[in-house]
Each structure stands twice: as structure tokens, then as C-alpha cells.
Design a protein around this motif. Structure first.
Motif, mmCIF file in Angstrom:
data_model
loop_
_atom_site.group_PDB
_atom_site.id
_atom_site.type_symbol
_atom_site.label_atom_id
_atom_site.label_comp_id
_atom_site.label_asym_id
_atom_site.label_seq_id
_atom_site.Cartn_x
_atom_site.Cartn_y
_atom_site.Cartn_z
ATOM 1 N N PRO A 15 0.826 -1.215 0.000
ATOM 2 C CA PRO A 15 0.000 0.000 0.000
ATOM 3 C C PRO A 15 0.855 1.258 0.000
ATOM 4 O O PRO A 15 1.883 1.337 0.689
ATOM 5 C CB PRO A 15 -0.820 -0.141 1.288
ATOM 6 N N VAL A 16 0.416 2.245 -0.764
ATOM 7 C CA VAL A 16 1.204 3.468 -0.962
ATOM 8 C C VAL A 16 0.643 4.598 -0.104
ATOM 9 O O VAL A 16 -0.519 4.986 -0.273
ATOM 10 C CB VAL A 16 1.189 3.897 -2.442
ATOM 11 N N PRO A 17 1.426 5.139 0.830
ATOM 12 C CA PRO A 17 0.924 6.250 1.645
ATOM 13 C C PRO A 17 0.720 7.499 0.802
ATOM 14 O O PRO A 17 1.613 7.912 0.061
ATOM 15 C CB PRO A 17 2.016 6.442 2.694
ATOM 16 N N ALA A 18 -0.457 8.097 0.917
ATOM 17 C CA ALA A 18 -0.743 9.304 0.151
ATOM 18 C C ALA A 18 0.078 10.484 0.642
ATOM 19 O O ALA A 18 0.175 11.510 -0.048
ATOM 20 C CB ALA A 18 -2.232 9.635 0.227
ATOM 21 N N SER A 19 0.690 10.350 1.813
ATOM 22 C CA SER A 19 1.515 11.419 2.362
ATOM 23 C C SER A 19 2.956 11.365 1.880
ATOM 24 O O SER A 19 3.727 12.287 2.112
ATOM 25 C CB SER A 19 1.499 11.339 3.891
ATOM 26 N N GLY A 20 3.342 10.279 1.207
ATOM 27 C CA GLY A 20 4.726 10.111 0.789
ATOM 28 C C GLY A 20 4.993 10.588 -0.621
ATOM 29 O O GLY A 20 4.074 10.804 -1.422
ATOM 30 N N SER A 41 3.993 9.761 -7.886
ATOM 31 C CA SER A 41 4.468 9.134 -9.119
ATOM 32 C C SER A 41 3.586 7.977 -9.567
ATOM 33 O O SER A 41 3.858 7.360 -10.603
ATOM 34 C CB SER A 41 5.900 8.629 -8.926
ATOM 35 N N VAL A 42 2.539 7.660 -8.808
ATOM 36 C CA VAL A 42 1.650 6.567 -9.189
ATOM 37 C C VAL A 42 0.743 7.027 -10.319
ATOM 38 O O VAL A 42 0.026 8.026 -10.197
ATOM 39 C CB VAL A 42 0.799 6.086 -8.002
ATOM 40 N N ARG A 43 0.791 6.318 -11.437
ATOM 41 C CA ARG A 43 -0.054 6.622 -12.587
ATOM 42 C C ARG A 43 -0.920 5.423 -12.911
ATOM 43 O O ARG A 43 -0.575 4.282 -12.596
ATOM 44 C CB ARG A 43 0.784 6.985 -13.810
ATOM 45 N N ALA A 44 -2.027 5.696 -13.565
ATOM 46 C CA ALA A 44 -2.898 4.639 -14.064
ATOM 47 C C ALA A 44 -3.262 4.950 -15.505
ATOM 48 O O ALA A 44 -3.547 6.096 -15.853
ATOM 49 C CB ALA A 44 -4.158 4.516 -13.215
ATOM 50 N N SER A 45 -3.220 3.926 -16.332
ATOM 51 C CA SER A 45 -3.573 4.071 -17.735
ATOM 52 C C SER A 45 -4.554 2.973 -18.103
ATOM 53 O O SER A 45 -4.340 1.804 -17.769
ATOM 54 C CB SER A 45 -2.319 3.964 -18.621
ATOM 55 N N VAL A 46 -5.635 3.331 -18.763
ATOM 56 C CA VAL A 46 -6.621 2.341 -19.183
ATOM 57 C C VAL A 46 -7.193 2.742 -20.536
ATOM 58 O O VAL A 46 -7.376 3.921 -20.821
ATOM 59 C CB VAL A 46 -7.755 2.194 -18.131
ATOM 60 N N ALA A 47 -7.426 1.760 -21.368
ATOM 61 C CA ALA A 47 -8.112 1.964 -22.642
ATOM 62 C C ALA A 47 -9.210 0.915 -22.749
ATOM 63 O O ALA A 47 -8.998 -0.249 -22.397
ATOM 64 C CB ALA A 47 -7.140 1.843 -23.821
ATOM 65 N N TRP A 73 -13.065 14.703 1.631
ATOM 66 C CA TRP A 73 -13.605 13.345 1.549
ATOM 67 C C TRP A 73 -12.544 12.258 1.630
ATOM 68 O O TRP A 73 -12.870 11.086 1.777
ATOM 69 C CB TRP A 73 -14.410 13.180 0.262
ATOM 70 N N VAL A 74 -11.278 12.623 1.499
ATOM 71 C CA VAL A 74 -10.163 11.697 1.708
ATOM 72 C C VAL A 74 -9.154 12.403 2.607
ATOM 73 O O VAL A 74 -9.233 13.614 2.808
ATOM 74 C CB VAL A 74 -9.498 11.274 0.371
ATOM 75 N N GLN A 75 -8.212 11.628 3.149
ATOM 76 C CA GLN A 75 -7.226 12.194 4.051
ATOM 77 C C GLN A 75 -5.816 11.913 3.527
ATOM 78 O O GLN A 75 -5.546 10.840 2.991
ATOM 79 C CB GLN A 75 -7.374 11.600 5.458
ATOM 80 N N ARG A 76 -4.924 12.868 3.707
ATOM 81 C CA ARG A 76 -3.551 12.696 3.249
ATOM 82 C C ARG A 76 -2.845 11.566 3.998
ATOM 83 O O ARG A 76 -1.911 10.961 3.489
ATOM 84 C CB ARG A 76 -2.787 14.012 3.433
ATOM 85 N N SER A 77 -3.305 11.249 5.196
ATOM 86 C CA SER A 77 -2.681 10.194 6.000
ATOM 87 C C SER A 77 -3.080 8.789 5.559
ATOM 88 O O SER A 77 -2.549 7.805 6.078
ATOM 89 C CB SER A 77 -3.045 10.379 7.479
ATOM 90 N N TRP A 78 -4.003 8.663 4.598
ATOM 91 C CA TRP A 78 -4.488 7.359 4.168
ATOM 92 C C TRP A 78 -3.521 6.702 3.175
ATOM 93 O O TRP A 78 -2.546 7.302 2.726
ATOM 94 C CB TRP A 78 -5.863 7.491 3.526
ATOM 95 N N TYR A 79 -3.844 5.459 2.819
ATOM 96 C CA TYR A 79 -3.012 4.654 1.920
ATOM 97 C C TYR A 79 -3.812 4.239 0.681
ATOM 98 O O TYR A 79 -4.979 3.853 0.779
ATOM 99 C CB TYR A 79 -2.529 3.385 2.621
ATOM 100 N N LEU A 80 -3.169 4.301 -0.472
ATOM 101 C CA LEU A 80 -3.738 3.734 -1.688
ATOM 102 C C LEU A 80 -3.537 2.226 -1.638
ATOM 103 O O LEU A 80 -2.411 1.743 -1.514
ATOM 104 C CB LEU A 80 -3.036 4.300 -2.923
ATOM 105 N N THR A 81 -4.632 1.450 -1.728
ATOM 106 C CA THR A 81 -4.534 -0.001 -1.613
ATOM 107 C C THR A 81 -4.827 -0.734 -2.915
ATOM 108 O O THR A 81 -4.544 -1.926 -3.010
ATOM 109 C CB THR A 81 -5.489 -0.537 -0.541
ATOM 110 N N SER A 82 -5.397 -0.031 -3.906
ATOM 111 C CA SER A 82 -5.707 -0.732 -5.148
ATOM 112 C C SER A 82 -6.115 0.244 -6.232
ATOM 113 O O SER A 82 -6.674 1.303 -5.955
ATOM 114 C CB SER A 82 -6.844 -1.740 -4.916
ATOM 115 N N VAL A 83 -5.808 -0.130 -7.476
ATOM 116 C CA VAL A 83 -6.318 0.547 -8.668
ATOM 117 C C VAL A 83 -6.958 -0.536 -9.525
ATOM 118 O O VAL A 83 -6.317 -1.539 -9.843
ATOM 119 C CB VAL A 83 -5.201 1.250 -9.457
ATOM 120 N N GLN A 84 -8.232 -0.346 -9.891
ATOM 121 C CA GLN A 84 -8.957 -1.328 -10.702
ATOM 122 C C GLN A 84 -9.548 -0.641 -11.922
ATOM 123 O O GLN A 84 -9.834 0.558 -11.882
ATOM 124 C CB GLN A 84 -10.102 -1.960 -9.912
ATOM 125 N N ALA A 85 -9.764 -1.418 -12.984
ATOM 126 C CA ALA A 85 -10.439 -0.884 -14.167
ATOM 127 C C ALA A 85 -11.341 -1.975 -14.736
ATOM 128 O O ALA A 85 -10.928 -3.131 -14.843
ATOM 129 C CB ALA A 85 -9.437 -0.434 -15.223
#
Length: 398
Positions: free
Chosen positions: A118-123, A128-134, A236-248
Motif C-alpha cells: 500500500p502506498v501512503p498518500a503522504s509520501g 508518481s503513481v499513474r494509471a492508464s486504461v483503454a 472526503w479523503v485524508q492525506r494520512s491514508w493509503y492507496l490499496t488498489s487501482v482497478q479498471a
């Protein structure tokens, strides 16, 4: 990603986040076993209810994720995504969709992609986390159905790798057909990533923030912080939270066969469309996973909110709002009100709240979110006023 979508469709009348729910689907998770296609059948479609496969490059997971219907559904993995080859049946458009066939990077409950943390949103890494979908939409008239095409960003207050996230689900709708609308209500329209998006907000036990592109697109490639930062500014979100998944993937209510994710990538650094490789190789996942049910919001109100003034003076007032549930038990509620000009809430009790301009959004507290059919609860607040101390003209409830 962890969980099964939190979207909802609305029937007929309703523009603005799904006004209310006629049938609140239980939020409790139901344990199921993840079924992976045998390794020998690498090119075979995934037709079991929760069948999954790992992409050939080992970076992502593809899932059938047919959680809302007993009708057959099949996903055919491709070198860079998947195609929905069969999507039988239909569910009411005033409830949750029948499935979320998707590809993801991160953790769907305890099923994580290799090496994911999981990626901390505070770090600094988060930026640098990107998502690309087509995606590919079938030609008009070639497929009947009502669905949305969306990718999800999930956030949790902890670096969670299993279970239900409790922070926020940020949904990005590239396109949709028919009547589907997100959970909650439309609260704003913003310009982001070179396009215009309607912003919806709701709460189903966690915040659901949806960005619906006003004109359909078939691709998107950008930092995930683009939408996170807007949601952060709205509280609605907090900087102290963590990104846990990206789905498409896709959420079909009716039909859906022919929809496809033609490419997907997510991770740190610049996202680029994956280079075609051999067919994805399914892998075994003996560890049980858990899926959650959606909590639908329909076009028919299932709760109401009535404000009253308890006391008022020249520069302020104390007001109370009574929330009345509809005909079916629910867990969690959200009210939205437009305050008269010049009013600022200074204190609120029996709920959690944010104020953006004149918009006051209040969600249940931990102790008053569960309401039986017809039950009521209240919250109150004190406000400072430079003008009228009147109650809001209307308070909506979902």
C-alpha cells in the motif's frame, strides 16, 4: 480491488447522486473462495463466479467478479486486458450492478498482485503513481445493455492488504450507457485532466467519490493524485491514508457482452500501455477471499431529513435535523443541504460533517447509522450567521 464496487443505478427521475435506496444491500462481507482457472487452460475464459487469472507479465490480476447475479458471465483474458464475452441476465436498475469484471493492481481483499505494498498518500511515491486504461465500447446497436466503464482508486486509513477498506472509494467513470448513476448525489462539476466531470458524493460505510466524465472517452492516462487531490480539497479523503488498489473494468446492470479493457497499467512512474505478450497465465489462489455487497441508491427516496430551528439570535442559531428511514433497514446515511447565504456551521453533534461553500454534508456517527424501517435519528448543529438564521430550504437524504 478490495471489495466489489460501490456504485448504483437509478431509475428514471434523478440527477444528482442517487437519491435514495429502496433496497440497502447488506454491507457485511461474505466469504467466498477465489477460483483460478487451471494452469493448463491459460487461454480459457474465466466463467466461474470469482475466477481470476494473473497476466502473463505477472503484474496484474484479472477477475470475473460476478457477485450480483446467478446468470452466466465469462471474461476472456487477453495479452493486455480482457474482453467480456458473455454477460447473461439483468438486474433492476434501481439497485446494484450484477458484477464488476475488472483488472487490478494492488489488493482485492487478501489477493494482492506480486510485490504490492500500500502506498501512503503522504509520501513522495504517491505522486508518481499513474494509471492508464483503454476500453472498447461495442458499436451502437450491436449490444443491448446498461453499464458503466470505470476505474477505481481505493484508500484506507491503514496499509490494509485484506478486508474491506474503510476510507474512500474514488471512482472515475470514462463512460456509461443507460440509467446508471453513482452512489450519493451530484455536488459539483469540475475541470480535470483536460475534461469536464460531474462530481458525486455518497457514503456506504466509506466515502464514495465519483467523477463522471460529461463526454465519453475510451482512454485515460494520468497520475492518480489528479482525482485524489480534488477529493482531498473537498474533505472526503485524508492525506494520512493509503492507496490499496487501482482497478479498471465495467459494471453491467443489463447485457454487457462485447465490452473490453484493451490495455491497462498502474504503478509508480510513467504509465504506458503494456506491450502485448502471451495469453495471461492463471495462477492458483488457495487463500479464501471476501467480497462485499453493494449498497444501492435508487431514484425512489428511502429516507428523508427535516430541519427545525431550536433557537436563534442575531448572529447565529441552533438547529436540529431529523432523519427518517424508509421501508427497509439500512446501515449508514448521508444528508446534503444548501445553507442560506452567510451561514457557517461552527459545531455539529451526532454526525460527521463537512461544509464546502454553502453545501453542508452530514454523515451518520458510528452509533446512529443503523436504522430499522421507519426509524428516526437526529443530529444538531450551531451556526454563525451574517444574514438569515433560517433553516435550509431542503435537506436531502440518501
Amino acid at each position: 480491488m478490495p471489495r466489489l464496487r460501490a456504485l448504483v443505478a437509478t431509475a428514471g427521475p434523478k440527477l444528482g447522486a442517487a437519491a435514495a435506496v429502496t433496497a440497502l444491500v447488506a454491507g457485511a462481507a461474505t466469504a467466498v473462495t477465489t477460483l483460478d482457472t487451471p494452469r493448463a487452460a491459460a487461454a480459457a475464459a474465466l466463467c466461474d463466479q470469482y475466477a481470476k487469472a494473473t497476466t502473463a507479465d505477472g503484474k496484474y490480476r484479472i477477475q470475473n467478479n460476478r457477485w450480483g447475479t446467478a446468470e452466466p458471465q465469462c471474461v476472456e483474458p487477453t495479452a493486455t486486458g480482457f474482453r467480456l464475452t458473455r454477460a447473461d441476465g439483468a438486474v433492476a436498475t434501481d439497485g446494484p450492478p450484477k458484477s464488476y469484471p475488472s483488472i487490478y493492481w494492488g489488493c482485492h481483499y487478501a489477493d494482492c498482485t506480486p510485490g504490492f505494498t500500500p502506498v501512503p498518500a503522504s509520501g513522495s511515491t504517491f505522486g508518481s503513481v499513474r494509471a492508464s486504461v483503454a476500453v472498447t465500447y461495442p458499436a451502437p446497436g450491436s449490444v443491448a445493455g446498461e453499464w458503466d466503464a470505470a476505474y477505481d482508486l481505493w484508500f484506507d486509513p491503514t496499509p490494509r492488504t485484506d478486508g474491506q477498506n474503510t476510507g474512500a472509494e474514488v471512482m472515475v467513470w470514462l463512460g456509461h450507457a443507460g440509467r446508471p448513476q453513482p452512489v450519493g448525489r451530484k455536488v459539483a462539476t469540475v475541470a480535470l485532466a483536460g475534461a469536464t466531470w460531474d462530481v458525486w458524493f455518497g457514503n456506504t460505510g466509506w466515502n464514495v467519490v465519483s467523477y463522471v466524465r460529461t463526454t465519453r472517452t475510451s482512454s485515460l492516462d494520468l497520475p492518480v493524485s489528479t482525482f485524489f487531490d480534488d477529493a482531498l480539497a473537498r474533505g472526503w479523503v485524508q492525506r494520512s491514508w493509503y492507496l490499496t488498489s487501482v482497478q479498471a473494468g465495467f459494471e453491467p446492470w443489463t447485457g454487457g457482452a462485447g465490452l473490453a479493457v484493451t490495455s491497462f497499467s498502474a504503478g509508480t512512474g510513467a504509465a504506458t500501455s503494456p506491450t502485448p505478450t502471451a495469453n495471461p497465465t492463471p495462477t492458483a489462489s488457495p487463500t479464501p477471499t471476501v467480497t462485499r455487497a453493494k449498497r444501492p441508491t435508487s431514484g425512489r427516496p428511502v429516507c428523508s431529513a427535516t430541519p427545525r430551528t431550536d433557537s436563534a439570535w442575531g448572529a447565529g442559531a441552533v438547529q436540529t435535523v431529523t432523519v427518517t428511514n424508509g421501508a427497509q433497514a439500512r446501515t449508514g446515511w448521508t444528508t446534503v443541504a444548501t445553507l442560506p447565504a452567510g451561514q457557517t456551521v461552527t459545531n455539529l453533534w451526532n454526525g460527521t460533517w463537512t461544509q464546502s461553500g454553502r453545501t453542508l454534508t452530514v454523515e451518520n456517527a458510528s452509533w446512529n447509522g443503523s436504522l430499522a424501517a421507519g426509524a428516526t435519528t437526529t443530529f444538531g448543529y450551531q451556526l454563525a450567521a451574517t444574514g438569515s438564521t433560517a433553516t435550509p430550504a431542503a435537506v436531502t437524504c440518501s
